[in-house]
Design a protein around this motif. Structure first.
Motif, short mmCIF file in Angstrom:
data_model
loop_
_atom_site.label_atom_id
_atom_site.label_comp_id
_atom_site.label_asym_id
_atom_site.label_seq_id
_atom_site.Cartn_x
_atom_site.Cartn_y
_atom_site.Cartn_z
N VAL A 48 0.83 -1.20 0.00
CA VAL A 48 0.00 0.00 0.00
C VAL A 48 0.86 1.26 0.00
CG1 VAL A 48 -1.98 -1.09 1.15
CG2 VAL A 48 -0.16 -0.06 2.53
N ARG A 49 0.24 2.34 -0.43
CA ARG A 49 0.88 3.66 -0.43
C ARG A 49 0.06 4.57 0.47
NH1 ARG A 49 0.93 4.60 -5.71
NH2 ARG A 49 3.05 3.90 -5.92
N ASP A 50 0.75 5.34 1.31
CA ASP A 50 0.04 6.30 2.16
C ASP A 50 0.03 7.68 1.49
OD1 ASP A 50 2.53 7.46 2.63
OD2 ASP A 50 2.54 7.03 4.78
N ASN A 51 -0.54 8.66 2.17
CA ASN A 51 -0.68 9.98 1.56
C ASN A 51 0.66 10.68 1.32
OD1 ASN A 51 -0.48 10.41 4.45
ND2 ASN A 51 -1.09 12.51 4.07
N SER A 52 1.74 10.23 1.97
CA SER A 52 3.05 10.83 1.74
C SER A 52 3.77 10.18 0.56
CB SER A 52 3.92 10.72 3.00
OG SER A 52 4.32 9.38 3.20
N GLY A 53 3.19 9.09 0.04
CA GLY A 53 3.80 8.38 -1.09
C GLY A 53 4.66 7.20 -0.67
N LYS A 54 4.80 6.99 0.64
CA LYS A 54 5.61 5.87 1.13
C LYS A 54 4.88 4.55 0.92
CE LYS A 54 8.05 8.63 4.48
NZ LYS A 54 8.17 8.99 5.89
N LEU A 55 5.66 3.50 0.67
CA LEU A 55 5.10 2.17 0.43
C LEU A 55 5.34 1.27 1.64
CD1 LEU A 55 6.33 1.71 -3.22
CD2 LEU A 55 3.99 2.15 -2.48
N PHE A 56 4.34 0.45 1.94
CA PHE A 56 4.38 -0.46 3.08
C PHE A 56 3.67 -1.75 2.69
CE2 PHE A 56 3.86 3.89 4.61
CZ PHE A 56 4.98 4.03 5.41
N TRP A 57 3.83 -2.76 3.53
CA TRP A 57 3.06 -3.99 3.40
C TRP A 57 2.17 -4.12 4.63
CZ3 TRP A 57 2.82 -7.18 -0.73
CH2 TRP A 57 3.78 -7.03 -1.73
N ILE A 58 0.96 -4.62 4.42
CA ILE A 58 0.01 -4.84 5.51
C ILE A 58 -0.70 -6.16 5.25
CG2 ILE A 58 -1.80 -3.50 4.34
CD1 ILE A 58 -2.74 -2.55 7.12
N GLU A 59 -1.03 -6.85 6.33
CA GLU A 59 -1.79 -8.09 6.16
C GLU A 59 -3.18 -7.74 5.63
OE1 GLU A 59 -1.19 -11.37 9.25
OE2 GLU A 59 -0.71 -9.51 10.34
N LYS A 60 -3.61 -8.47 4.63
CA LYS A 60 -4.90 -8.21 3.98
C LYS A 60 -6.06 -8.23 4.98
CE LYS A 60 -5.70 -9.95 -0.12
NZ LYS A 60 -6.04 -10.93 -1.18
N ARG A 61 -5.98 -9.08 5.99
CA ARG A 61 -7.08 -9.23 6.95
C ARG A 61 -7.33 -7.96 7.77
NH1 ARG A 61 -5.38 -10.80 12.30
NH2 ARG A 61 -3.11 -10.94 12.40
N HIS A 62 -6.40 -7.02 7.76
CA HIS A 62 -6.57 -5.77 8.51
C HIS A 62 -7.19 -4.65 7.67
CE1 HIS A 62 -4.56 -7.27 12.02
NE2 HIS A 62 -3.49 -7.60 11.32
N LEU A 63 -7.53 -4.96 6.42
CA LEU A 63 -8.07 -3.93 5.53
C LEU A 63 -9.57 -4.09 5.33
CD1 LEU A 63 -5.29 -3.89 2.81
CD2 LEU A 63 -5.65 -2.25 4.66
N SER A 64 -10.20 -2.97 5.05
CA SER A 64 -11.63 -2.95 4.78
C SER A 64 -11.86 -2.28 3.43
CB SER A 64 -12.35 -2.14 5.87
OG SER A 64 -13.69 -1.92 5.51
N SER A 65 -12.86 -2.75 2.71
CA SER A 65 -13.21 -2.09 1.44
C SER A 65 -14.05 -0.84 1.70
CB SER A 65 -13.96 -3.06 0.53
OG SER A 65 -15.14 -3.49 1.17
N LYS A 66 -14.49 -0.65 2.93
CA LYS A 66 -15.22 0.57 3.28
C LYS A 66 -14.22 1.71 3.23
CE LYS A 66 -18.66 2.14 6.52
NZ LYS A 66 -19.37 1.82 7.77
N ARG A 67 -14.48 2.69 2.40
CA ARG A 67 -13.50 3.73 2.14
C ARG A 67 -13.64 4.92 3.09
NH1 ARG A 67 -12.93 4.98 -4.08
NH2 ARG A 67 -11.79 6.72 -3.19
N TYR A 68 -12.48 5.44 3.43
CA TYR A 68 -12.39 6.66 4.22
C TYR A 68 -11.43 7.60 3.53
CZ TYR A 68 -14.94 4.56 8.06
OH TYR A 68 -15.93 4.00 8.81
N VAL A 69 -11.59 8.88 3.80
CA VAL A 69 -10.64 9.88 3.35
C VAL A 69 -10.06 10.53 4.61
CG1 VAL A 69 -11.68 10.34 1.10
CG2 VAL A 69 -12.45 11.64 3.10
N MET A 70 -8.88 11.12 4.46
CA MET A 70 -8.24 11.79 5.58
C MET A 70 -8.06 13.26 5.23
SD MET A 70 -4.58 10.97 7.36
CE MET A 70 -3.67 11.29 5.87
#
Length: 145
Positions: A64-86
């Motif tokens: 995944v990429r965050d708002n600063s453009g940095k890339l990370f890995w996250i376990e899929k089970r911690h993600l939701s398809s429900k979208r949020y904005v910051m």
């Protein structure tokens, strides 16, 4: 002929995918890693509702990429398809309608996560606050749209 049609459809799919942003959000606080392994270096804990852009999706991991453009890995089970904005600006105004002259519903401060309800295509995003209030804010004031 069928082969040529399949090639064209495949290319159209690639072009479409290259322009689409597939955002997800963190469903619960989760560790972000520098590689797709629980043995990889733990970088930090992502908070609930943090919007992230999916870059690579594997069986159990998502890059995944965050708002600063940095890339990370996250376990899929911690993600939701429900979208949020910051909210990315110090303060923004949420209006009843997508219009600066509309009634003000609430003010939102930087780093606040708001549920994404849609994009008008005219520079406005419809959002919902945790208290249930809904309204529109300028798309340039948030990340994850």
């Amino acid at each position: 002929m069928a082969r040529r049609l399949a090639t064209v459809l495949l290319l159209l799919g690639v072009v479409h995918a290259a322009h689409a942003f597939d955002f997800v959000s963190v469903a619960e606080p989760a560790i972000l890693y520098d590689a797709n392994s629980l043995k990889a270096k733990k970088l930090f804990v992502a908070t609930r509702y943090l919007p992230l852009e999916q870059v690579v999706v594997l069986d159990n991991w998502v890059k995944v990429r965050d708002n600063s453009g940095k890339l990370f890995w996250i376990e899929k089970r911690h993600l939701s398809s429900k979208r949020y904005v910051m909210v990315t600006v110090p303060t923004t105004t949420v209006y009843r309608n997508p219009d600066n002259n509309s009634d003000v519903v609430f003010k939102a401060t930087q780093q606040l996560g708001l549920e994404w309800l849609g994009n008008t295509g005219t520079g406005w995003v419809k959002v919902r606050h945790a208290d249930g209030s809904t309204g529109y804010l300028k798309s340039g004031d948030v990340w994850g749209d």
